[in-house]
Design a protein around this motif. Structure first.
Motif, short mmCIF file in Angstrom:
data_model
loop_
_atom_site.label_atom_id
_atom_site.label_comp_id
_atom_site.label_asym_id
_atom_site.label_seq_id
_atom_site.Cartn_x
_atom_site.Cartn_y
_atom_site.Cartn_z
N THR A 1 -20.30 -1.29 -2.70
CA THR A 1 -21.53 -0.54 -2.43
C THR A 1 -22.60 -0.74 -3.49
O THR A 1 -23.66 -0.14 -3.40
N VAL A 2 -22.34 -1.56 -4.50
CA VAL A 2 -23.31 -1.75 -5.57
C VAL A 2 -24.59 -2.35 -4.99
O VAL A 2 -24.58 -3.06 -3.98
N HIS A 3 -25.70 -2.10 -5.65
CA HIS A 3 -26.98 -2.60 -5.17
C HIS A 3 -27.00 -4.13 -5.17
O HIS A 3 -26.39 -4.78 -6.03
N GLU B 1 -15.84 -8.18 -6.22
CA GLU B 1 -16.19 -7.00 -5.44
C GLU B 1 -14.94 -6.19 -5.10
O GLU B 1 -13.96 -6.75 -4.60
N VAL C 1 -14.43 0.16 -1.66
CA VAL C 1 -14.59 1.57 -1.97
C VAL C 1 -13.74 2.41 -1.02
O VAL C 1 -13.17 1.90 -0.05
N ARG D 1 -17.14 6.22 -2.23
CA ARG D 1 -17.17 6.14 -3.70
C ARG D 1 -16.27 5.01 -4.18
O ARG D 1 -15.28 4.65 -3.53
N ALA D 2 -16.61 4.46 -5.33
CA ALA D 2 -15.79 3.40 -5.92
C ALA D 2 -14.39 3.93 -6.19
O ALA D 2 -14.20 5.10 -6.55
N SER E 1 -22.42 3.13 -9.75
CA SER E 1 -23.70 3.63 -9.25
C SER E 1 -23.81 5.14 -9.35
O SER E 1 -22.84 5.86 -9.12
N SER F 1 -25.10 5.44 -5.30
CA SER F 1 -25.26 4.20 -4.56
C SER F 1 -26.41 4.37 -3.57
O SER F 1 -26.63 5.47 -3.05
N TYR F 2 -27.14 3.28 -3.34
CA TYR F 2 -28.30 3.38 -2.45
C TYR F 2 -27.88 3.67 -1.02
O TYR F 2 -28.47 4.53 -0.35
N ASP G 1 -20.43 7.32 -8.05
CA ASP G 1 -19.10 6.78 -8.32
C ASP G 1 -18.40 7.59 -9.42
O ASP G 1 -19.06 8.25 -10.23
N ASP H 1 -25.83 2.02 -12.82
CA ASP H 1 -27.06 1.84 -12.07
C ASP H 1 -27.51 3.21 -11.58
O ASP H 1 -27.10 3.68 -10.52
#
Length: 483
Positions: free
Chosen positions: A119-121, A137, A140, A146-147, A166, A169-170, A176, A195
């Motif tokens: 889910t990272v940007h 990668e 999640v 969530r991570a 994150s 996360s966006y 996370d 992030d």
């Protein structure tokens, strides 16, 4: 052309743009709802737009403003007396520089790796692409998005130079488990970047307003860098972001210097060399004007809007919010497949646009189904009821129209295409088939209704979708004479 004619022309060109004020564009823009901030930011920008932040010894006023912004961000995000930072042009540049600094800190690693949740940007995938890192990668949690801290820890190896988490996360607006991730990375001597581009300036205030959540900033042992965008929930004009490091040694890797040429010794703190002082001064002015109390009020308005909109979304038949967002972002999905609920979200997005709202469609990815992304800001306070009513009407209209379908034969064909082997002619055929190759009504090359196009793109593998849309982008960015 005269000054007035030129300004009139710009106003005319902007008429097809999504509105940036009034809370009706729920992506890309961040509106405080305070009209005076626009004027303040514009006047401050004009005062410093001709100054160049490339050389702080020549423009010490810009240096002072940058240090002030870094100090304010550090104080908000658990920084210490050793915390340092840099003002960048936006979140992507901050993320790129965080990755670059980590990569440069480990010259002994031949094949450096970057460990991220899925889910990272996308900025971190861009960083891995630009700087030659191997991207690891990690899937999640399929329910919370969530991570998975244990899985992230298992992915760390001797070549890992940075772990990213994150806040939030966006895609889903969830934070996370950063304390657990940071502890695992610290045990291996690996840096951790948080992030917090979209949440860093609002989460601390939401915590003060009673929103529960784990720590995510420099108060967490093991966090070595944090990014936070000022042009998001600090409500500053675009584009300014702050990249913070726990100490000066950690920051050193993204600085660049070059004395081996006949000109001046070039020293860069960012990817850019010349940097207009305009965005810096505008951000400094807005942050100084609002102050702590102002941001707390804006966070309270935003929190109220988020809760009202979420309650309204969940009252609409067959709609749900993905995960358990704890910030200002909501992702709206259906409670079943389009054929089960009788409508699709791409059509809902079109219907909302017809009613004056922009909600951002997000394609299915892994455990995440097709959904509509909502970035809620303080400007949404007071219009929540109108938004929810229009959303309900849009769902009813989409249900009457029925879900968009993709021909099964075309769907099968999409799965067999190799995007790296397609010719320009074949891409042109795909663009035409997707409805992206001809101008409609506005003469801009942008279709009025996107649902059939989005349904087709959602059926395509991600790599093919990328290539098709990049080809389309190339068609858009073709210079034409101005009238």
């Amino acid at each position: 052309m005269s000054v007035e004619d030129i300004l009139a022309r710009i106003r005319a060109l902007r008429t097809d743009d999504a509105p940036t004020h009034g809370g009706r564009t729920l992506a890309y823009v961040y509106d405080s709802g305070l009209a005076e901030l626009d004027e303040l930011g514009a006047r401050a920008h004009a005062l410093a737009s001709s100054a160049n932040a490339l050389d702080p010894t020549t423009f010490p006023g810009l240096l002072r403003m940058e240090n002030d912004l870094v100090a304010k961000a550090a104080a908000l995000l658990g920084g210490t007396g050793e915390t340092v930072g840099t003002v960048t042009s936006g979140g992507t540049e901050s993320c790129l520089l965080a990755v670059l600094a980590a990569r440069q800190s480990r010259p002994d690693v031949v094949d450096p790796a970057l460990v991220v949740p899925t889910t990272v940007h996308a900025a971190f995938r861009k960083a891995a692409h630009y700087f030659g890192l191997r991207l690891m990668e990690v899937e999640v949690d399929p329910a919370t998005f969530r991570a998975d801290a244990a899985a992230m820890a298992s992915a760390i190896d001797d070549d890992t130079v940075l772990v990213v988490a994150s806040a939030p996360s966006y895609a889903h607006g969830v934070v996370d488990p950063i304390p657990e991730i940071a502890a695992a990375a610290a045990a291996r001597g690996v840096r951790v970047h948080v992030d917090a581009c979209i949440g860093g300036w609002v989460l601390p205030y939401l915590r003060r307003l009673g929103v529960e959540g784990a720590a995510f900033d420099f108060s967490v042992e093991g966090v070595t860098s944090v990014s936070v965008d000022l042009h998001k929930y600090a409500y500053c004009p675009k584009g300014t972001s702050v990249l913070l490091f726990a100490n000066a040694e950690a920051r050193h890797g993204h600085y660049f210097g070059c004395a081996d040429w006949p000109g001046y010794t070039m020293l860069n703190t960012t990817l850019q060399s010349t940097r207009s002082g305009g965005p810096l001064a505008a951000a400094w002015a807005v942050v100084t004007h609002l102050g702590d109390d102002g941001y707390l009020r804006l966070a309270r308005d935003t929190l109220f809007a988020v809760r009202e909109i979420r309650r309204g979304v969940e009252s609409v038949e067959d709609l749900r919010v993905l995960g358990e967002p704890e910030s200002t972002l909501l992702s709206v999905a259906t409670r079943g497949a389009p054929e089960e609920v009788g409508f699709d979200l791409f059509t809902v997005a079109d219907e909302m646009r017809d009613r004056g709202w922009y909600v951002q469609p997000q394609f299915a990815h892994g455990h995440s189904p097709v959904n509509l992304h909502l970035t809620v800001t303080a400007a949404n306070r007071g219009s929540e009821g109108e938004f929810v009513a229009d959303l309900g009407d849009s769902v009813r209209a989409a249900r009457e129209a029925g879900p968009v379908s993709v021909d099964p034969a075309l769907r099968e064909l999409l799965l067999t295409l190799d995007p790296d082997r397609l010719t320009s002619e074949q891409f042109a055929d795909l663009l035409a088939g997707a409805g992206l190759a001809s101008e409609e009504e506005t003469g801009t090359g942008l279709p009025r209704r996107m649902a059939p196009i989005n349904a087709l793109l959602d059926a395509a593998p991600a790599r093919l979708r990328e290539r098709v849309l990049l080809e389309f982008l190339g068609l858009l960015y073709r210079p034409t004479p101005s009238p």
